[in-house]
Design a protein around this motif. Structure first.
Motif, short mmCIF file in Angstrom:
data_model
loop_
_atom_site.label_atom_id
_atom_site.label_comp_id
_atom_site.label_asym_id
_atom_site.label_seq_id
_atom_site.Cartn_x
_atom_site.Cartn_y
_atom_site.Cartn_z
N VAL A 167 0.84 -1.20 0.00
CA VAL A 167 0.00 0.00 0.00
C VAL A 167 0.88 1.26 0.00
O VAL A 167 0.65 2.18 -0.78
CB VAL A 167 -0.96 -0.01 1.21
CG1 VAL A 167 -1.63 1.35 1.39
CG2 VAL A 167 -2.02 -1.09 1.04
N TYR A 168 1.91 1.29 0.84
CA TYR A 168 2.79 2.47 0.90
C TYR A 168 3.53 2.67 -0.42
O TYR A 168 3.66 3.80 -0.90
CB TYR A 168 3.82 2.33 2.02
CG TYR A 168 3.24 2.40 3.42
CD1 TYR A 168 2.14 3.20 3.71
CD2 TYR A 168 3.79 1.65 4.45
CE1 TYR A 168 1.61 3.25 4.99
CE2 TYR A 168 3.27 1.70 5.73
CZ TYR A 168 2.18 2.51 5.99
OH TYR A 168 1.66 2.57 7.26
N LEU A 169 4.02 1.58 -1.01
CA LEU A 169 4.75 1.70 -2.27
C LEU A 169 3.82 2.11 -3.42
O LEU A 169 4.20 2.91 -4.27
CB LEU A 169 5.45 0.38 -2.60
CG LEU A 169 6.60 0.01 -1.66
CD1 LEU A 169 7.07 -1.42 -1.94
CD2 LEU A 169 7.75 0.99 -1.77
N ALA A 170 2.61 1.56 -3.45
CA ALA A 170 1.65 1.93 -4.50
C ALA A 170 1.23 3.39 -4.34
O ALA A 170 1.10 4.11 -5.33
CB ALA A 170 0.43 1.02 -4.45
N ARG A 171 1.05 3.82 -3.11
CA ARG A 171 0.68 5.23 -2.87
C ARG A 171 1.79 6.15 -3.37
O ARG A 171 1.53 7.16 -4.02
CB ARG A 171 0.40 5.44 -1.39
CG ARG A 171 -0.08 6.84 -1.06
CD ARG A 171 -0.49 6.94 0.37
NE ARG A 171 0.67 6.87 1.23
CZ ARG A 171 0.76 7.43 2.42
NH1 ARG A 171 -0.28 8.09 2.91
NH2 ARG A 171 1.84 7.34 3.14
N HIS A 172 3.03 5.79 -3.08
CA HIS A 172 4.17 6.59 -3.56
C HIS A 172 4.18 6.63 -5.08
O HIS A 172 4.40 7.69 -5.69
CB HIS A 172 5.47 5.99 -3.02
CG HIS A 172 6.68 6.78 -3.39
ND1 HIS A 172 7.40 6.53 -4.53
CD2 HIS A 172 7.29 7.83 -2.78
CE1 HIS A 172 8.41 7.38 -4.61
NE2 HIS A 172 8.36 8.18 -3.57
#
Length: 144
Positions: A71-76
């Motif tokens: 989720v954090y990587l996709a948001r970035h």
């Protein structure tokens, strides 16, 4: 979405922000699901790259720490689609922390707590080379 669900992405950011980051049309009223899926795919492949060789993939069940990482990587990734806007510090920091966590998992410092708790063996074979034996049984018998 193997590591996370669409709802996980929706919980990570407000709907309006998700619409703005995933759509190229400024008048769009709904998020572009294809773009979101592409961001999740890329993030999942990055996570797999760190886990490959240490764990048998695909993981079942998926640990929540990996769900959050994707989720954090996709948001970035979604924020990076808009180069004209500044990335929020929290998004940058979450990505850095996630990469550090993945490196720790890869290096065996952090484990995922998978059932059995065993990491997958490294691929490849081991070859050993030794010198010829100099002291045979006959020679050792003399020293008794």
């Amino acid at each position: 979405m193997r590591y996370c669900t669409r709802a996980d992405i929706g919980n990570a950011m407000p709907l309006r922000t998700l619409i703005q980051l995933s759509n190229d049309d400024p008048a769009a009223q709904q998020p572009n699901e294809v773009v979101i899926e592409d961001g999740v795919r890329q993030a999942a492949e990055l996570v797999d790259g760190y886990l490959r060789g240490r764990y048998d993939l695909p993981l079942n069940p998926v640990p929540t720490v990996l769900r959050d990482a994707v989720v954090y990587l996709a948001r970035h990734w979604l924020y990076q689609r808009r180069p004209e806007g500044a990335l929020p510090d929290s998004v940058k920091d979450n990505r850095k922390d996630t990469i550090k966590l993945l490196e720790s998992i890869r290096d065996g410092v952090v484990t995922l707590g998978m059932p059995g708790g065993e990491a997958a063996p490294e691929p490849g074979e081991i070859r050993v080379r030794a010198r010829r034996q100099q002291f045979g049984p006959n020679l050792w018998e003399r020293y008794r």
